[in-house]
Enzyme design. Structure first.
Site, PDB file in Angstrom:
ATOM      1  N   SER A 142       0.865  -1.224  -0.030  1.00 44.19           N
ATOM      2  CA  SER A 142      -0.052   0.003   0.003  1.00 44.19           C
ATOM      3  C   SER A 142       0.915   1.130  -0.103  1.00 44.19           C
ATOM      4  CB  SER A 142      -0.859   0.128   1.400  1.00 44.19           C
ATOM      5  OG  SER A 142      -1.503   1.407   1.374  1.00 44.19           O
ATOM      6  N   TYR A 155      -1.893  -0.563  10.578  1.00 48.24           N
ATOM      7  CA  TYR A 155      -1.750  -0.756   9.003  1.00 48.24           C
ATOM      8  C   TYR A 155      -0.490  -0.376   8.513  1.00 48.24           C
ATOM      9  CZ  TYR A 155      -3.538  -0.892   4.412  1.00 48.24           C
ATOM     10  OH  TYR A 155      -3.676  -1.316   3.067  1.00 48.24           O
TER      11      TYR A 155
HETATM   12  N1  NAP Z   1      -8.703  -0.482  -0.811  1.00 51.37           N
HETATM   13  C1  NAP Z   1      -7.594   0.241  -0.817  1.00 51.37           C
HETATM   14  O1  NAP Z   1      -7.770   1.485  -0.683  1.00 51.37           O
HETATM   15  C2  NAP Z   1      -6.416  -0.443  -0.579  1.00 51.37           C
HETATM   16  C3  NAP Z   1      -5.356   0.425  -0.827  1.00 51.37           C
HETATM   17  C4  NAP Z   1      -4.063   0.079  -0.647  1.00 51.37           C
HETATM   18  C5  NAP Z   1      -3.683  -1.454  -0.632  1.00 51.37           C
HETATM   19  N2  NAP Z   1      -4.781  -2.324  -0.424  1.00 51.37           N
HETATM   20  C6  NAP Z   1      -4.426  -3.605  -0.087  1.00 51.37           C
HETATM   21  O2  NAP Z   1      -5.080  -4.357  -0.837  1.00 51.37           O
HETATM   22  C7  NAP Z   1      -5.514  -5.522  -0.591  1.00 51.37           C
HETATM   23  C8  NAP Z   1      -7.004  -6.114  -0.754  1.00 51.37           C
HETATM   24  O3  NAP Z   1      -7.713  -4.943  -0.216  1.00 51.37           O
HETATM   25  P1  NAP Z   1      -9.358  -4.837  -0.514  1.00 51.37           P
HETATM   26  O4  NAP Z   1      -9.406  -3.511  -0.588  1.00 51.37           O
HETATM   27  O5  NAP Z   1      -9.447  -5.554  -1.928  1.00 51.37           O
HETATM   28  O6  NAP Z   1      -9.839  -5.268   0.438  1.00 51.37           O
HETATM   29  P2  NAP Z   1     -11.355  -6.212   0.657  1.00 51.37           P
HETATM   30  O7  NAP Z   1     -12.236  -5.595  -0.289  1.00 51.37           O
HETATM   31  O8  NAP Z   1     -11.713  -5.982   2.301  1.00 51.37           O
HETATM   32  O9  NAP Z   1     -10.797  -7.806   0.584  1.00 51.37           O
HETATM   33  C9  NAP Z   1     -10.051  -8.420   1.504  1.00 51.37           C
HETATM   34  C10 NAP Z   1      -9.853  -9.779   0.808  1.00 51.37           C
HETATM   35  O10 NAP Z   1      -9.094 -10.545   1.894  1.00 51.37           O
HETATM   36  C11 NAP Z   1      -9.756 -11.559   2.436  1.00 51.37           C
HETATM   37  N3  NAP Z   1      -9.300 -11.717   3.643  1.00 51.37           N
HETATM   38  C12 NAP Z   1      -9.681 -10.996   4.920  1.00 51.37           C
HETATM   39  N4  NAP Z   1      -9.341 -11.617   6.019  1.00 51.37           N
HETATM   40  C13 NAP Z   1      -8.821 -12.886   5.501  1.00 51.37           C
HETATM   41  C14 NAP Z   1      -8.366 -13.957   6.597  1.00 51.37           C
HETATM   42  N5  NAP Z   1      -8.200 -13.926   7.869  1.00 51.37           N
HETATM   43  N6  NAP Z   1      -7.998 -15.037   5.799  1.00 51.37           N
HETATM   44  C15 NAP Z   1      -8.067 -15.216   4.462  1.00 51.37           C
HETATM   45  N7  NAP Z   1      -8.615 -14.041   3.607  1.00 51.37           N
HETATM   46  C16 NAP Z   1      -8.755 -13.023   4.382  1.00 51.37           C
HETATM   47  C17 NAP Z   1     -11.193 -11.368   2.174  1.00 51.37           C
HETATM   48  O11 NAP Z   1     -11.944 -12.640   2.011  1.00 51.37           O
HETATM   49  P3  NAP Z   1     -12.947 -13.215   3.157  1.00 51.37           P
HETATM   50  O12 NAP Z   1     -13.702 -12.093   3.789  1.00 51.37           O
HETATM   51  O13 NAP Z   1     -13.683 -14.329   2.358  1.00 51.37           O
HETATM   52  O14 NAP Z   1     -12.089 -14.234   3.959  1.00 51.37           O
HETATM   53  C18 NAP Z   1     -11.314 -10.461   0.896  1.00 51.37           C
HETATM   54  O15 NAP Z   1     -11.266 -11.302  -0.374  1.00 51.37           O
HETATM   55  C19 NAP Z   1      -4.980  -5.553   0.913  1.00 51.37           C
HETATM   56  O16 NAP Z   1      -3.832  -6.093   1.375  1.00 51.37           O
HETATM   57  C20 NAP Z   1      -4.963  -4.050   1.303  1.00 51.37           C
HETATM   58  O17 NAP Z   1      -4.296  -3.694   2.338  1.00 51.37           O
HETATM   59  C21 NAP Z   1      -6.002  -1.703  -0.402  1.00 51.37           C
END
Ligand code: NAP
Length: 239
Positions: A142, A155
């Site tokens: 991130s 985070y």
């Molecule tokens: N969205 C942003 O603004 C942003 C910006 C920069 C970086 N990121 C990074 O991008 C990545 C994905 O984020 P996102 O925005 O797509 O988040 P999201 O929509 O909340 O999705 C998170 C994913 O991780 C899985 N997950 C969560 N807890 C888990 C666990 N204990 N075991 C296995 N799987 C788990 C969830 O699946 P289940 O709930 O089915 O387990 C879901 O598929 C993360 O690493 C985040 O830090 C996000």
């Protein structure tokens, strides 16, 4: 799907929604995939959709804060598709608050999912990649892995640490021809951190990040992009 592309088996974590879901949708027309997450219903729905469109996709549920689930995930993936050529550590979460307000259990949980799980998955896939002298590991970090921010202690710590792990891992495995990349997106329109996707204004779409991942997966076997910082074009913050 060409036969050459068919040969590269990719494991995508956090594929049930958000960025990981978009990555799976982007890659499935060219590569065999293993998708994972905790929600079996969401995994099976995505698997069916991608396979109905000609993909070769297996779904294996796992909670990545469980070492046993990680072991089972890697073993089942290899049983299902023969090997893992590319690991995409995307699953992650954020819990936010000032150091005296975020409790220790939550702080540890963020580190567990965002840092320890990628380490454990890497540890599990690496011996096979080393013996084949080929492989790729992409860690979704991130911009919070490059800049601290208010309330971001847990985070940002997890993502700075993930970047440090990624940088060192690349040095560890470069002699084996294994590519290692950190991808650092700015805000992405997902339900990350409990926010409804609709509330964010100037953000990347999950498909933007997926497009960048596709570039990395398609990258030549002799190249290694080290780190990508991906920003929304239109934004208000100066960084
Ligand atoms: N969205 C942003 O603004 C942003 C910006 C920069 C970086 N990121 C990074 O991008 C990545 C994905 O984020 P996102 O925005 O797509 O988040 P999201 O929509 O909340 O999705 C998170 C994913 O991780 C899985 N997950 C969560 N807890 C888990 C666990 N204990 N075991 C296995 N799987 C788990 C969830 O699946 P289940 O709930 O089915 O387990 C879901 O598929 C993360 O690493 C985040 O830090 C996000």
């Amino acid at each position: 799907m060409t036969s050459k592309e068919r040969e590269k088996v990719i494991l995508v974590t956090g594929a049930t929604r958000g960025i990981g879901h978009a990555i799976a949708e982007n890659l499935a027309n060219a590569y065999p995939l293993i998708i994972t997450g905790r929600s079996e219903d969401a995994l099976n729905a995505l698997k069916k959709k991608l396979n109905d469109n000609g993909g070769k996709v297996e779904a294996i549920a796992a909670d990545l804060t469980s070492s046993n689930d990680i072991k089972n995930l890697v073993e089942s993936s290899i049983r299902a598709l023969g090997r893992i050529d590319c690991l995409i550590n995307n699953a992650g979460m954020g819990i936010f608050g000032r150091a005296d307000q975020i409790n220790e259990k939550d702080f540890r949980y963020v580190m567990e999912l965002n840092l320890i799980a990628p380490y454990q998955l890497t540890r599990a896939v690496l011996p096979d990649m080393i013996s084949r002298k080929s492989g790729q590991i992409i860690n979704i970090s991130s911009v919070a892995g490059l800049n601290g921010f208010k309330g971001g202690g847990a985070y940002a710590a997890s993502k700075f640490a993930l970047n440090g792990f990624t940088e060192s891992l690349r040095e560890d495995v470069k002699e084996f021809g294994i590519a290692v990349t950190a991808v650092c997106p700015g805000g992405v329109r997902t339900e990350f951190g409990g926010n409804p996707a609709s509330v964010r204004e100037f953000v990347l779409e999950p498909e933007d990040v997926a497009h960048t991942i596709r570039y990395l997966v398609d990258e030549s076997e002799t190249a290694n992009t080290k780190l990508i910082e991906l920003k929304p074009r239109k934004r208000t913050e100066f960084r």
